[in-house]
Design a protein around this motif. Structure first.
Motif, PDB file in Angstrom:
ATOM      1  N   GLY A 170       7.447   9.438   8.676  1.00 56.50           N
ATOM      2  CA  GLY A 170       6.360   8.521   8.373  1.00 56.50           C
ATOM      3  C   GLY A 170       5.958   7.727   9.598  1.00 56.50           C
TER       4      GLY A 170
ATOM      5  N   SER B 173       1.641   9.753   6.360  1.00 52.03           N
ATOM      6  CA  SER B 173       2.592   8.772   6.857  1.00 52.03           C
ATOM      7  C   SER B 173       3.199   7.984   5.703  1.00 52.03           C
ATOM      8  CB  SER B 173       1.914   7.823   7.848  1.00 52.03           C
ATOM      9  OG  SER B 173       2.817   6.851   8.318  1.00 52.03           O
ATOM     10  N   ARG B 174       2.369   7.560   4.774  1.00 48.29           N
ATOM     11  CA  ARG B 174       2.884   6.826   3.616  1.00 48.29           C
ATOM     12  C   ARG B 174       3.789   7.708   2.763  1.00 48.29           C
ATOM     13  NH1 ARG B 174       1.148   1.895   3.017  1.00 48.29           N
ATOM     14  NH2 ARG B 174      -0.869   1.210   3.817  1.00 48.29           N
ATOM     15  N   GLU B 175       3.453   8.980   2.674  1.00 49.12           N
ATOM     16  CA  GLU B 175       4.247   9.905   1.868  1.00 49.12           C
ATOM     17  C   GLU B 175       5.663  10.051   2.413  1.00 49.12           C
ATOM     18  OE1 GLU B 175       4.252  14.683   0.679  1.00 49.12           O
ATOM     19  OE2 GLU B 175       2.515  13.775   1.690  1.00 49.12           O
TER      20      GLU B 175
ATOM     21  N   ALA C  46       7.125   7.832   4.660  1.00 48.72           N
ATOM     22  CA  ALA C  46       7.667   6.579   5.204  1.00 48.72           C
ATOM     23  C   ALA C  46       9.055   6.300   4.638  1.00 48.72           C
ATOM     24  CB  ALA C  46       6.729   5.422   4.900  1.00 48.72           C
TER      25      ALA C  46
ATOM     26  N   SER D  52       7.479   1.837   9.415  1.00 48.15           N
ATOM     27  CA  SER D  52       6.446   2.849   9.193  1.00 48.15           C
ATOM     28  C   SER D  52       5.443   2.376   8.152  1.00 48.15           C
ATOM     29  CB  SER D  52       7.080   4.176   8.768  1.00 48.15           C
ATOM     30  OG  SER D  52       7.928   4.009   7.665  1.00 48.15           O
ATOM     31  N   GLN D  53       5.887   1.636   7.145  1.00 47.68           N
ATOM     32  CA  GLN D  53       4.964   1.110   6.140  1.00 47.68           C
ATOM     33  C   GLN D  53       4.031   0.062   6.752  1.00 47.68           C
ATOM     34  OE1 GLN D  53       7.654  -0.306   3.149  1.00 47.68           O
ATOM     35  NE2 GLN D  53       8.364   1.751   2.610  1.00 47.68           N
TER      36      GLN D  53
ATOM     37  N   CYS E 257       1.270   1.646   8.895  1.00 47.24           N
ATOM     38  CA  CYS E 257       0.138   2.115   8.091  1.00 47.24           C
ATOM     39  C   CYS E 257      -0.738   0.942   7.650  1.00 47.24           C
ATOM     40  CB  CYS E 257       0.640   2.876   6.867  1.00 47.24           C
ATOM     41  SG  CYS E 257       1.441   4.433   7.237  1.00 47.24           S
TER      42      CYS E 257
END
Length: 555
Positions: free
Chosen positions: A510, A537-539, A541, A546-547, A550
């Motif tokens: 992510g 990326s969210r999928e 993370a 990483s969150q 985004c």
């Protein structure tokens, strides 16, 4: 093997365990003698910080044990070792030490630590909890000299500056702690116990030798011994051990010489040589252990009567420190005793200490005590096993904020090991960035980028290296390097093996996708080119970073 298991308490979510030996006050020595002058000096001030700084063997811990027994305040204890040079580790152990005496005061701090909050946030939550506690609390931090990293010292200094009135720290150290003591002296927020106050006076030495240790010596011999030992607790105890069963106690005491500052030869000739051979062997082989847990001792030495051996060593009043008041099974050795025993073991049986540490590492690994298992493996020079253990938990611990510990482990490996372990090099680079040691990153990145990306492990390592290049080029340029790294990341994360569970140190995919998206954003690419990267990326993370990456790009 029957025995109390003192080291396998509830496994923390980070893989670190608050060992009982670290947060339980030591028991009173069986040959304890009061030092009223020093106790009164300790009690003469309510300063937020008290410091006892003296070389090894001055009885700092036993002095504080006596003082704490007389306090109306709750007194928590934390024994530091070399593995605590990590702000996240230290903060959590401080929480554990306070929890031993005031569990209600630590609820918020435990929640913050469990959620992976930065160490400074954990310490603020802990201070707030102590301030709201029903009683004043003192925390004794023993062996503070093991703390040396600037970030750890800064955490302690910041905590001291914000201590509530209900929380007092007492620091025991072999050297003056680097905590801005000059300023604290000026503003009268510091109480110091001079080394001369810690020395045994003649009457105190007499109480120790003649009453505490039962040595039938004359007052004149004890006074002469104390003059030569200069009131040094370890010297007095060592001479007392030698004289206790001697046919002429006075002559034995008077053989003690101030020249034997490190006591090696004196101890070998006057104390150790007189022990039964079986006990000698047991002491030597367990000297490599950080905690003398009976089960661990049995696993390492194969000695079937471990509890009896520990009891015999304790009854002879050797340099064993019980893990807690009244504890008759679990101990650790006094630091001076450990140093001599390990050196003697290496002299008598070269290589034996490494084998014993390997056994200790296996015992800890079987009980999910990863940090201790790694420590024993590295001390043993068992690089293969150490690498295996770091692979098993290193990335998770990095994500949980223990980056200084992870980096310390990896830097303890020989360069030749990292040269052929690109996955660990990537982990080391990530830890270096998080710890702010950017000068180390380039070498680790080069090692990671040399990985063969045709295997899942090699692909993960190469992606880790690209992530390092991406971040360093974002910070220091040129942007073209950042774009090249991002383009290669996009290509590799589309590979069939990307994210394969077989990659044991798996990059945060992510985060990688978010990094590529940020590069496209900074380059002015259209939203249609950025949005698919953000969605993926969210999928994938797996970290707060990483969150947030985004969220920041979308905002």
């Amino acid at each position: 093997m029957a025995g109390k298991n003192s080291t396998t308490g509830r496994k923390a979510d980070t893989g670190f365990v608050a060992l009982r030996t670290k947060v339980t006050p030591p028991g009173m020595s069986p040959h304890h003698a009061s030092r009223r002058r020093a106790v009164e000096r300790l009690s003469s001030s309510d300063s937020p910080l008290t410091v006892l700084s003296a070389p090894a063997g001055f009885g700092k811990s036993s002095l504080l044990t006596e003082w704490a027994a007389e306090r109306s305040r709750a007194v928590g204890w934390l024994r530091i070792d070399r593995g605590d040079n990590d702000p996240a580790v230290l903060a959590r152990y401080l929480v554990a030490s306070v929890a031993m005496v005031a569990p209600d005061a630590t609820e918020a701090a435990v929640g913050a630590a469990t959620a992976g909050a930065p160490p400074g946030v954990v310490m603020k939550s802990l201070a707030a909890g102590v301030e709201g506690a029903a009683m004043p609390i003192t925390t004794v931090i023993d062996d503070f000299h093991h703390l040396s990293h600037p970030d750890v010292l800064e955490l302690c200094a910041s905590a001291l500056d914000a201590l509530p009135d209900t929380w007092r720290w007492v620091i025991l150290s072999r050297r003056e702690p680097q905590l801005g003591l000059a300023r604290r002296r000026i503003d009268e927020s510091l109480n110091e116990v001079p080394i001369d106050d810690m020395r045994f006076a003649d009457d105190e030495a007499s109480a120790l030798i003649r009453e505490g240790m039962g040595v039938k010596a004359s007052p004149r011999a004890v006074r002469e011994l104390n003059r030569r030992a200069r009131g040094w607790a370890a010297g007095l105890v060592m001479a007392g051990l030698a004289a206790r069963d001697a046919s002429d106690p006075d002559a034995t005491l008077l053989r003690y010489s101030g020249r034997d500052l490190h006591l090696g030869q004196y101890f070998a000739e006057e104390v150790f040589a007189l022990l039964p051979l079986r006990l000698q062997a047991f002491l030597l082989e367990t000297s490599v252990l950080h905690v003398l847990d009976p089960d661990l001792c049995f696993h390492v030495t194969g000695t079937s009567d471990v509890v009896q051996m520990l009891a015999e060593a304790s009854s002879r009043r050797l340099f064993l420190v019980p893990l807690g008041p009244g504890d008759t099974e679990a101990f650790h050795y006094h630091d001076l005793f450990t140093e001599w025993l390990v050196s003697e073991l290496d002299r008598r049986a070269p290589g034996r200490s490494s084998e014993l540490r390997r056994r200790a590492a296996a015992w800890c690994a079987d009980r999910s005590l990863e940090a201790e298992a790694i420590r024993y493996s590295l001390e043993a020079g068992d690089w293969e096993r150490g690498c295996e253990l770091i692979r098993a938990c290193g990335y998770e611990m990095l994500q949980r904020g223990f980056y200084r510990s992870v980096l310390a482990w990896l830097r303890a490996l020989p360069e030749a090991v990292l040269d052929v372990a690109p996955d660990l090099a990537a982990l080391a680079g990530d830890a270096s960035i998080q710890s702010g040691e950017l000068d180390l990153v380039a070498r680790f990145a080069d090692l990671a980028l040399a990985a063969d990306d045709s295997t899942p492990e090699g692909l993960a390592a190469r992606l880790g290296g690209l992530s390092l290049v991406w971040l360093t080029s974002l910070l220091a340029g040129p942007f073209a390097d950042n774009q090249a790294a991002a383009a290669e990341i996009e290509r590799l994360v589309a590979s069939p093996g990307a994210g394969d569970p077989a990659s044991r140190i798996s990059p945060d995919f992510g985060r990688l996708l978010g990094q590529a998206a940020l590069t496209r954003y900074l380059a002015g690419d259209a939203a249609s080119q950025i949005s698919p990267l953000l969605e993926r990326s969210r999928e994938f993370a797996t970290s707060v970073f990483s969150q947030l990456l985004c969220d920041g790009i979308e905002a």
